[in-house]
Design a protein around this motif. Structure first.
Motif, mmCIF file in Angstrom:
data_model
loop_
_atom_site.group_PDB
_atom_site.id
_atom_site.type_symbol
_atom_site.label_atom_id
_atom_site.label_comp_id
_atom_site.label_asym_id
_atom_site.label_seq_id
_atom_site.Cartn_x
_atom_site.Cartn_y
_atom_site.Cartn_z
ATOM 1 N N GLY A 58 -14.245 -9.714 -8.189
ATOM 2 C CA GLY A 58 -13.014 -9.197 -7.613
ATOM 3 C C GLY A 58 -13.188 -8.792 -6.163
ATOM 4 N N VAL A 59 -12.095 -8.855 -5.405
ATOM 5 C CA VAL A 59 -12.085 -8.453 -4.002
ATOM 6 C C VAL A 59 -11.073 -7.316 -3.841
ATOM 7 C CG1 VAL A 59 -11.623 -9.151 -1.627
ATOM 8 C CG2 VAL A 59 -12.690 -10.761 -3.225
ATOM 9 N N VAL A 60 -11.541 -6.199 -3.301
ATOM 10 C CA VAL A 60 -10.651 -5.057 -3.081
ATOM 11 C C VAL A 60 -9.718 -5.383 -1.921
ATOM 12 C CG1 VAL A 60 -10.508 -2.614 -2.503
ATOM 13 C CG2 VAL A 60 -12.384 -3.446 -3.939
ATOM 14 N N GLU A 61 -8.394 -5.221 -2.152
ATOM 15 C CA GLU A 61 -7.411 -5.547 -1.120
ATOM 16 C C GLU A 61 -6.823 -4.302 -0.464
ATOM 17 O OE1 GLU A 61 -4.379 -8.165 -2.534
ATOM 18 O OE2 GLU A 61 -5.690 -9.923 -2.511
ATOM 19 N N ASP A 62 -6.236 -3.427 -1.260
ATOM 20 C CA ASP A 62 -5.538 -2.268 -0.703
ATOM 21 C C ASP A 62 -6.098 -0.984 -1.295
ATOM 22 O OD1 ASP A 62 -3.697 -3.992 0.632
ATOM 23 O OD2 ASP A 62 -2.665 -4.258 -1.288
ATOM 24 N N ILE A 63 -6.199 0.039 -0.448
ATOM 25 C CA ILE A 63 -6.719 1.333 -0.879
ATOM 26 C C ILE A 63 -5.873 2.442 -0.272
ATOM 27 C CG2 ILE A 63 -8.664 2.944 -0.766
ATOM 28 C CD1 ILE A 63 -10.519 0.545 -0.615
ATOM 29 N N ASP A 64 -5.511 3.420 -1.098
ATOM 30 C CA ASP A 64 -4.842 4.629 -0.619
ATOM 31 C C ASP A 64 -5.564 5.817 -1.239
ATOM 32 O OD1 ASP A 64 -3.270 6.718 0.108
ATOM 33 O OD2 ASP A 64 -1.389 5.900 -0.648
ATOM 34 N N MET A 65 -6.424 6.458 -0.451
ATOM 35 C CA MET A 65 -7.223 7.561 -0.975
ATOM 36 C C MET A 65 -6.363 8.778 -1.299
ATOM 37 S SD MET A 65 -10.262 6.479 -1.235
ATOM 38 C CE MET A 65 -11.161 8.002 -1.472
ATOM 39 N N LYS A 66 -5.248 8.940 -0.587
ATOM 40 C CA LYS A 66 -4.407 10.107 -0.820
ATOM 41 C C LYS A 66 -3.837 10.104 -2.230
ATOM 42 C CE LYS A 66 -0.517 12.696 1.111
ATOM 43 N NZ LYS A 66 0.487 12.765 2.188
ATOM 44 N N SER A 67 -3.357 8.943 -2.684
ATOM 45 C CA SER A 67 -2.805 8.843 -4.037
ATOM 46 C C SER A 67 -3.830 8.338 -5.037
ATOM 47 C CB SER A 67 -1.580 7.921 -4.045
ATOM 48 O OG SER A 67 -1.930 6.620 -3.599
ATOM 49 N N ASP A 68 -5.077 8.047 -4.578
ATOM 50 C CA ASP A 68 -6.152 7.564 -5.446
ATOM 51 C C ASP A 68 -5.767 6.258 -6.141
ATOM 52 O OD1 ASP A 68 -8.650 7.506 -6.632
ATOM 53 O OD2 ASP A 68 -8.056 8.764 -8.323
ATOM 54 N N LEU A 69 -5.186 5.332 -5.363
ATOM 55 C CA LEU A 69 -4.773 4.039 -5.904
ATOM 56 C C LEU A 69 -5.431 2.911 -5.119
ATOM 57 C CD1 LEU A 69 -0.950 4.737 -6.362
ATOM 58 C CD2 LEU A 69 -2.681 4.624 -8.168
ATOM 59 N N ALA A 70 -5.707 1.818 -5.798
ATOM 60 C CA ALA A 70 -6.301 0.648 -5.159
ATOM 61 C C ALA A 70 -5.876 -0.600 -5.912
ATOM 62 C CB ALA A 70 -7.822 0.759 -5.132
ATOM 63 N N THR A 71 -5.843 -1.726 -5.182
ATOM 64 C CA THR A 71 -5.627 -3.026 -5.816
ATOM 65 C C THR A 71 -6.818 -3.918 -5.512
ATOM 66 O OG1 THR A 71 -4.415 -3.845 -3.885
ATOM 67 C CG2 THR A 71 -3.117 -2.910 -5.698
ATOM 68 N N LEU A 72 -7.119 -4.795 -6.451
ATOM 69 C CA LEU A 72 -8.129 -5.818 -6.228
ATOM 70 C C LEU A 72 -7.607 -7.116 -6.827
ATOM 71 C CD1 LEU A 72 -9.956 -6.230 -9.137
ATOM 72 C CD2 LEU A 72 -10.529 -3.898 -8.509
ATOM 73 N N ARG A 73 -8.198 -8.219 -6.427
ATOM 74 C CA ARG A 73 -7.698 -9.515 -6.863
ATOM 75 C C ARG A 73 -8.845 -10.382 -7.373
ATOM 76 N NH1 ARG A 73 -2.894 -11.906 -5.893
ATOM 77 N NH2 ARG A 73 -2.410 -10.411 -4.225
ATOM 78 N N ILE A 74 -8.568 -11.150 -8.416
ATOM 79 C CA ILE A 74 -9.521 -12.127 -8.935
ATOM 80 C C ILE A 74 -8.892 -13.513 -8.836
ATOM 81 C CG2 ILE A 74 -10.663 -10.504 -10.486
ATOM 82 C CD1 ILE A 74 -9.014 -11.609 -12.782
ATOM 83 N N PRO A 75 -9.708 -14.561 -8.662
ATOM 84 C CA PRO A 75 -9.168 -15.921 -8.453
ATOM 85 C C PRO A 75 -8.744 -16.592 -9.759
ATOM 86 C CG PRO A 75 -11.556 -15.967 -8.378
ATOM 87 C CD PRO A 75 -11.179 -14.521 -8.530
ATOM 88 N N VAL A 76 -7.791 -15.993 -10.447
ATOM 89 C CA VAL A 76 -7.298 -16.542 -11.712
ATOM 90 C C VAL A 76 -5.781 -16.418 -11.716
ATOM 91 C CG1 VAL A 76 -7.430 -16.429 -14.234
ATOM 92 C CG2 VAL A 76 -9.394 -15.727 -12.858
ATOM 93 N N ARG A 77 -5.081 -17.416 -12.273
ATOM 94 C CA ARG A 77 -3.628 -17.377 -12.350
ATOM 95 C C ARG A 77 -3.161 -17.466 -13.802
ATOM 96 N NH1 ARG A 77 -0.959 -17.842 -7.603
ATOM 97 N NH2 ARG A 77 -2.221 -18.306 -5.756
ATOM 98 N N GLY A 78 -1.878 -17.178 -14.001
ATOM 99 C CA GLY A 78 -1.309 -17.253 -15.336
ATOM 100 C C GLY A 78 -1.785 -16.153 -16.268
#
Length: 693
Positions: free
Chosen positions: A458-478
C-alpha cells in the motif's frame, strides 16, 4: 415564566444524568443531559457544579432567563441515601447559584423511580447489576436490600452470575451437588471470562475483579436459559424468588389491597425466566395484596420533578399510561388453591418446563428434558450482529507496517513495527484508516491483507494528524466497499459493532452500545484535536484501530480509534471522515523532532475515577499523569521498557499533567529522559532515549 409554576427534576447515576423542567400542567418544557452525579465519587462541590450546568443548559435551550429561579428542584441521585449529606448537597447547589431554584430537595435514585411510577404510594424494585427495594405507603418510606455485592444484591445480575460460578465450583469440589447438569453453563462462563479452568477464574474474583464485567455473564446465561438449559433456568428462578422476597418483606408495611411495584433494571428483561420462582415465593410467603408490576416508559427525572412539586404541596398532573407499562398482575386468589398450595399452572408462565422445574424433584427431572420446538428459528430471527458482519466484513482489511532496516532473527523477514485495521471506501483500492497506524514509522513499508487472504503493498496518500485519519491505496480494482452512514443522528444506547483484523485475525468482531455521542477531545485531554468522539463499550483493541464502527444497517458510523480501559473505547465520527475524504489534501505527518513512539491519553478526573473503579489496586494518591495505551514495537519507548497501560506521572522530575506536557518536554530537552511510571500497584523508574528525526 410569569404567573406559572415550574419544577425541575434530575435523575443522576454514576455515569450519566438527565434533567427535565415541567410547568404546572405537567408538560415538559426543557431537558438536558450531563455526566454522572454521584457525590460519593465526585465530591459535593463537583456534583453541585454539574447539576447547575445542566440547569443552565436546559434554561438556555428553553429561552428562560438564568436569573429566574425554578419553584423547586428535585434531585434523585445515586448515593443519596444519607440525610445529612443530602442536605449539604442541596445547600451547596443553592449557594453556588441562588437563582437556580427557590428550593432544592435531594433524595435517592430509588425514590426517583418510585415517584415516577407510583407517586401516590407503592414500591420500586431495582434489579440491575445490583438490587434494591423501597416502599412508600403514602406517609413513610421503608427499604429492603441494596447493601452491595458483599452484603446483598439478591436477585441482581451480579448475584445471578456469582451463583452460576459458585455452582460450578461446588459441583466440581463435591461440596454441594448441582441440581442440573453444569456443562452448558460452564462453557458460557469460560467463554465470558476467557478462561479454560477454575484456577484461571480466580483473578476475576480478586485482582481483576470488575463487578460490571462479572454481572455481564448474566445476559449470556439468559440466552442459554431461553434455549432450554435447566441449570440456567433454575438460577433465574432463584433470582425471581429473591426479588419476590423483597416484596414480601415490605408489603406488611402497607394496608393497601393493591400495590404497584415499579420494576427497574436490566434483569427485568428476563421476566419470563424470573416469573416461576417469583410466583412460588409470593405464594409461600402468602403475600395478600394484588401486585401490579410495571416498567417505566420515561426517565425517572419526571419522578424527581413530581417529588419537587410535592415539597410545595402541589400535585403535578401526569399521564400514567405514558409513564408506565404493565409487566404482570399478581392476584393471590388466582395462584392459590383452597389448601394454600401453588396451583399447577402459575399465571401464564410460558413453557411447562419453566414452571414446574422448581416445584418437586420429579418435575425437576422432567424439566431437564426441554423440548426446543418452540425455539426453532430464533438463531435466524435474532442474529442481527452476524447479519451486519456478513455484509460489512469483506471490506475490512489488515494493515501491517514493516521496518526495512531491521530483520526478524528467526524468519529473516522485515520486523513488524505495528499493525492495525482499515476498510475499503472505493472500488479502485482506496482504504481508510487511522493516521497513527501509518505515520511515525521511518523506513517503513505498508502491507495490506484483504479478506480473501491476498497481500498487497500500500501507498499512503492523505494524512490528517488533527483528526487522526489517513488514506492509502493498493493496486487492485473491483473491491467490496463499506457503505458510509451518518453519525449526526447516532443515539446513546444504540447497538454498534466494532470490526477489525488484530494480529491478522480477519473479521474479528466485538459488539456493544454507544455510551456517548459527544465526548469532546478537550475532555479527554487530547492535544490540538478540536473534535468530538463516539464513546462505546464495544471493546476496541490495538489491532482494531482504523477499522469501522458499524451500525445495525451495516453502515460505518465511526472509525475505531482507541481503548482506555475495559468498557471505555472511542471512535472518530464518520461525519469527520466524510469531510476528510472531500478535502483529500495530502499533509506531511506532524511529528516531533524527538520521537518517543507512544500513543497517549491525558488522565482527566473522569478517566481516573473509571480506572480506580476497574483496578482497586491502583495507588490512591495518583491525581495526574498520562495513560500509555499503545507502544510501537522497536521504538525508543519500547526499548526503554514502557508498556501499554502504564501511567507516566513525571519526566525528568517534572510532573506530567497532560499529553501537552510530554510534547513540551520532548521539544525542550535533549538526551535521555527519566520517566516515573505507575504499573499496577507498583512504581518504576525507566530511562528512555528519544530518536532524533
Amino acid at each position: 415564566m410569569v404567573n406559572k409554576m415550574y419544577f425541575g427534576g434530575v435523575e443522576g447515576g454514576a455515569t450519566h444524568s438527565n434533567l427535565v423542567i415541567c410547568d404546572e400542567t405537567g408538560e415538559v418544557v426543557a431537558t438536558s443531559k450531563g455526566p454522572g452525579t454521584n457525590h460519593w465519587q465526585l465530591g459535593i462541590e463537583e456534583c453541585a457544579t454539574r447539576i447547575i450546568d445542566m440547569i443552565h443548559a436546559a434554561k438556555e435551550h428553553a429561552g428562560f432567563p438564568l436569573d429566574k429561579p425554578l419553584d423547586c428542584l428535585g434531585l434523585t441521585l445515586s448515593g443519596c441515601e444519607q440525610e445529612s449529606s443530602n442536605k449539604e448537597l442541596a445547600e451547596r447547589v443553592r449557594q453556588k447559584d441562588p437563582a437556580c431554584a427557590r428550593r432544592v430537595h435531594v433524595a435517592s435514585d430509588t425514590a426517583g423511580s418510585l415517584f415516577t411510577g407510583a407517586p401516590n404510594g407503592g414500591m420500586v424494585l431495582i434489579a440491575g447489576t445490583g438490587s434494591n427495594a423501597l416502599l412508600y405507603n403514602g406517609k413513610q418510606q421503608y427499604g429492603c436490600g441494596g447493601w452491595g455485592f458483599l452484603l446483598g444484591d439478591e436477585g441482581g445480575a451480579y448475584w445471578i452470575a456469582h451463583r452460576a460460578v459458585k455452582t460450578i465450583f461446588d459441583e466440581e469440589d463435591g461440596l454441594r451437588p448441582s441440581p442440573h447438569p453444569i456443562h452448558a453453563v460452564w462453557e458460557v462462563i469460560m467463554e465470558h471470562f476467557g478462561t479454560e479452568n477454575r484456577v484461571d477464574l480466580l483473578p476475576h474474583a480478586y485482582k481483576n475483579f470488575d463487578k460490571s464485567k462479572f454481572a455481564g455473564l448474566t445476559q449470556k446465561l439468559s440466552h442459554l436459559a431461553l434455549r432450554g438449559d435447566a441449570l440456567s433456568r433454575h438460577l433465574f428462578a432463584e433470582a425471581g424468588s429473591a426479588l419476590a422476597a423483597h416484596v414480601a418483606a415490605l408489603v406488611p408495611k402497607t394496608n393497601a389491597r393493591h400495590v404497584r411495584v415499579v420494576c427497574v433494571g436490566s434483569v427485568w428483561n428476563s421476566w419470563e425466566l424470573l416469573k416461576p420462582g417469583a410466583l412460588k415465593e409470593l405464594n409461600i410467603r402468602r403475600v395478600k395484596p394484588e401486585l401490579e408490576l410495571v416498567r417505566l416508559r420515561v426517565s425517572s427525572a419526571m419522578g424527581a420533578a413530581w417529588l419537587a412539586a410535592k415539597q410545595l404541596d402541589y400535585e403535578l398532573p401526569r399521564d400514567d399510561a405514558a409513564f408506565c407499562e404493565i409487566l404482570y398482575t399478581y392476584t393471590p386468589e388466582h395462584h392459590m388453591n383452597g389448601n394454600g398450595k401453588v396451583n399447577g399452572t402459575i399465571g401464564n408462565c410460558g413453557s411447562t418446563a419453566g414452571v414446574v422445574g422448581y416445584v418437586s424433584l420429579k418435575e425437576r427431572i422432567s424439566a431437564a428434558t426441554v423440548s426446543n420446538n418452540g425455539l426453532q428459528g430464533r438463531r435466524d430471527k435474532f442474529n442481527f450482529i452476524s447479519d451486519v458482519v456478513a455484509v460489512s466484513a469483506p471490506s475490512v482489511v489488515y494493515i501491517e507496517i514493516k521496518d526495512s532496516r531491521r530483520m526478524d532473527l528467526f524468519s529473516g523477514e522485515p520486523l513488524t513495527l505495528s499493525n492495525g485495521s482499515g476498510f475499503i471506501v472505493k472500488e479502485d483500492g482506496l482504504i481508510l484508516t487511522n493516521a497513527h497506524v501509518v505515520v511515525n514509522k521511518p523506513n517503513a513499508s505498508v502491507r495490506v491483507k484483504l479478506s480473501d487472504g491476498s497481500v498487497h503493498i500500500g501507498v499512503v496518500e492523505d494524512i490528517d494528524m488533527k483528526s487522526d485519519l489517513a488514506t492509502l491505496r493498493i493496486p487492485v480494482r473491483g473491491l467490496p466497499i463499506m457503505k458510509l452512514g451518518t453519525s449526526a443522528d447516532l443515539k446513546p444506547g444504540e447497538w454498534v459493532v466494532a470490526m477489525g483484523s488484530p494480529l491478522a485475525l480477519s473479521n474479528t468482531v466485538t459488539a456493544g452500545v454507544v455510551s456517548s455521542t459527544q465526548r469532546g477531545s478537550a475532555e479527554l485531554g487530547l492535544r490540538g484535536k478540536d473534535m468530538v468522539y463516539i464513546q462505546t463499550d464495544a471493546p476496541i483493541t490495538f489491532g482494531n484501530s482504523g477499522g469501522p464502527l458499524v451500525n445495525l444497517d451495516g453502515e460505518a458510523i465511526g472509525i475505531n480509534s482507541m481503548k482506555v480501559t475495559s468498557g471505555i473505547s472511542f471512535a472518530i465520527p464518520i461525519d469527520y471522515v466524510k469531510e476528510f475524504l472531500q478535502k483529500r489534501k495530502t499533509k506531511s505527518p506532524q511529528v516531533s523532532r524527538r520521537y518517543l513512539g507512544i500513543t497517549m491519553l491525558s488522565l482527566t478526573p473522569n478517566i481516573l475515577m473509571e480506572l480506580r473503579m476497574r483496578n482497586p489496586e491502583m495507588p490512591t494518591d495518583i491525581d495526574h499523569g498520562i495513560l500509555v495505551w499503545k507502544v510501537i514495537i522497536g521504538s525508543p519507548a519500547y526499548n526503554g521498557g514502557l508498556q501499554p497501560g502504564d501511567i507516566v506521572t513525571n519526566i525528568n522530575g517534572k510532573p506530567v499533567q497532560t499529553a501537552t506536557d510530554v510534547y513540551a518536554i520532548l521539544e525542550n530537552s535533549s538526551g535521555l529522559l527519566k520517566v516515573d511510571v505507575v504499573r499496577g500497584r507498583g512504581r518504576l523508574a525507566l530511562s528512555v532515549t528519544p530518536e532524533q528525526h
